[in-house]
Design a protein around this motif. Structure first.
Motif, PDB file in Angstrom:
ATOM      1  N   THR A   1       0.819  -1.219   0.000  1.00  0.00           N
ATOM      2  CA  THR A   1       0.000   0.000   0.000  1.00  0.00           C
ATOM      3  C   THR A   1       0.852   1.269   0.000  1.00  0.00           C
ATOM      4  OG1 THR A   1      -0.086  -0.272   2.404  1.00  0.00           O
ATOM      5  CG2 THR A   1      -2.000  -1.023   1.136  1.00  0.00           C
ATOM      6  N   ASN A   2       2.153   1.136   0.117  1.00  0.00           N
ATOM      7  CA  ASN A   2       3.031   2.298   0.262  1.00  0.00           C
ATOM      8  C   ASN A   2       3.440   2.831  -1.106  1.00  0.00           C
ATOM      9  OD1 ASN A   2       5.460   3.940   0.688  1.00  0.00           O
ATOM     10  ND2 ASN A   2       5.472   3.131   2.773  1.00  0.00           N
ATOM     11  N   THR A   3       3.135   4.102  -1.365  1.00  0.00           N
ATOM     12  CA  THR A   3       3.453   4.723  -2.659  1.00  0.00           C
ATOM     13  C   THR A   3       4.505   5.823  -2.542  1.00  0.00           C
ATOM     14  OG1 THR A   3       1.590   6.254  -2.352  1.00  0.00           O
ATOM     15  CG2 THR A   3       1.170   4.231  -3.607  1.00  0.00           C
TER      16      THR A   3
ATOM     17  N   GLN B   1       9.211   4.139  -2.526  1.00  0.00           N
ATOM     18  CA  GLN B   1       9.900   3.844  -3.780  1.00  0.00           C
ATOM     19  C   GLN B   1      10.347   5.113  -4.512  1.00  0.00           C
ATOM     20  OE1 GLN B   1       7.791   1.110  -6.318  1.00  0.00           O
ATOM     21  NE2 GLN B   1       9.520   0.858  -7.711  1.00  0.00           N
TER      22      GLN B   1
ATOM     23  N   ARG C   1       7.363  -5.959  -2.547  1.00  0.00           N
ATOM     24  CA  ARG C   1       6.179  -5.498  -1.823  1.00  0.00           C
ATOM     25  C   ARG C   1       5.679  -6.529  -0.806  1.00  0.00           C
ATOM     26  NH1 ARG C   1       4.077  -0.781  -3.208  1.00  0.00           N
ATOM     27  NH2 ARG C   1       4.931   0.215  -5.068  1.00  0.00           N
TER      28      ARG C   1
ATOM     29  N   HIS D   1      -3.440   4.170   2.693  1.00  0.00           N
ATOM     30  CA  HIS D   1      -3.455   5.082   1.544  1.00  0.00           C
ATOM     31  C   HIS D   1      -3.557   6.539   1.995  1.00  0.00           C
ATOM     32  CE1 HIS D   1      -5.138   1.765  -1.350  1.00  0.00           C
ATOM     33  NE2 HIS D   1      -3.860   1.602  -1.064  1.00  0.00           N
TER      34      HIS D   1
ATOM     35  N   ASN E   1       5.188   6.110   4.640  1.00  0.00           N
ATOM     36  CA  ASN E   1       4.273   6.488   3.559  1.00  0.00           C
ATOM     37  C   ASN E   1       3.862   7.955   3.649  1.00  0.00           C
ATOM     38  OD1 ASN E   1       3.055   5.604   1.161  1.00  0.00           O
ATOM     39  ND2 ASN E   1       1.087   5.225   2.158  1.00  0.00           N
TER      40      ASN E   1
END
Length: 250
Positions: A19-21, A24, A41, A170, A201
Motif C-alpha cells: 500500500t506504500n506509494t 519507492q 512489496r 493510503h 508512507n
C-alpha cells in the motif's frame, strides 16, 4: 566478479508495504549513480485504522508478511537490504529492533539491513547536540507511545509528539505538504533541538530538508535517514543535495 550494468556500485533490496506509494519514489530520488533500488512489496491490505487497536492490528499484519518479501527480493541478488516501513521496527525498544534485524538477516541468508528506528537514532546523533526532540507520525496514539519509548530508551527526551491518525494506509500518502508545514510549525519551539518524522508512507524527505532552513534545527525524515544509513553503512559517501544536512553533510 561481474557487476550489474546499472547497479555497479551497490544493489539495494527494499521491502515495503504493498500500500506504500512514497518509499519507492523517494528512495529513487536519493539514489547516487551506480546504486539501484529493487522493491519487494509486502502483500498487506489497506487496513482501516479507526482506533488504537485497529491501527496496531494493521502493523501486525505487515510484520507477519515481511519475511516473505525479504525472500522474494533475494532473487535480484541485492548486496544489502533497506526496510521501507517503520512502525514494527520500534516495537519492544532496542531489543525488539535488534531481533527484527536478526530475523531479516536470517531470512536473507546473511544480508545486512537498515531499519527506520535505528537509522533515525543514528541520524539524530550525527547532527550532534540533540537531546530534546519532537516526534511527528501518521499513526495513532498507541503507536506513538511505542515510538517515543524507543527514543527515550536510546537517550533522547521526547518533549512532545503529534500523531495524525490517518484512517488507512493510503490516507498517509495523501497528507499534503501544507498540512505538514502547519504541523511542523506547531511542533517547533525553543524547548526542542530537533524534529523527527516517522511513517514511511508520509512524504517528508524533501520537505524536511527545506524545513531545516526556516526552523534552524535538524528535521529528520525517516526515509532520508534510512537511505542515508544504508549508503553510509556500505561505504558510499556521496553527498546528495535537496534533502537537508543529513545527506548533504554527513
Amino acid at each position: 566478479m561481474a557487476r550489474d550494468a546499472l547497479g555497479w556500485r551497490l544493489k539495494f533490496g527494499v521491502m515495503g508495504p504493498s500500500t506504500n506509494t512514497i518509499v519507492q519514489p523517494e528512495f529513487d530520488d536519493m539514489r547516487p549513480p551506480g546504486v539501484t533500488n529493487h522493491y519487494s512489496r509486502i502483500l498487506n491490505s489497506n487496513a482501516s485504522a479507526i482506533s488504537n487497536d485497529t491501527f496496531l492490528a494493521g502493523t501486525r499484519e505487515i510484520a507477519a508478511l515481511t519475511l516473505d518479501a525479504v525472500r522474494w527480493v533475494r532473487n535480484a541478488a541485492p548486496d544489502y537490504l533497506i526496510m521501507g516501513m517503520s512502525a514494527v521496527t520500534f516495537n519492544d525498544g532496542v531489543a525488539g529492533a535488534d531481533r527484527f534485524i536478526d530475523s531479516v538477516t536470517e531470512a536473507s541468508e546473511g544480508l545486512g539491513v537498515s531499519i527506520g528506528s535505528h537509522s533515525t537514532r543514528d541520524a539524530l546523533r550525527a547532527y550532534g547536540g540533540v537531546e530534546r526532540i519532537a516526534v511527528l507520525s501518521p499513526y495513532y496514539p498507541a503507536m506513538n507511545e511505542i515510538v517515543c519509548a524507543y527514543y527515550e530508551e536510546v537517550g533522547f527526551q521526547v518533549v512532545r509528539d503529534v500523531c495524525l491518525q490517518c484512517r488507512n494506509w493510503h490516507a498517509i500518502a495523501q497528507v499534503t505538504e501544507q498540512e505538514l508545514v502547519t504541523v511542523l510549525q506547531d511542533l517547533d519551539g525553543d524547548d526542542i533541538d530537533a524534529i523527527v518524522q516517522v511513517g514511511t508512507n508520509l512524504s517528508m524527505a524533501r520537505l524536511a530538508g527545506v524545513a531545516e532552513t526556516w526552523l534552524q534545527k535538524p528535521v529528520v525524515a525517516i526515509n532520508t535517514a534510512t537511505y542515508w544509513h544504508a549508503l553510509r553503512n556500505n561505504g558510499i559517501e556521496d553527498k546528495v543535495p535537496g534533502y537537508g544536512r543529513l545527506l548533504s553533510e554527513f
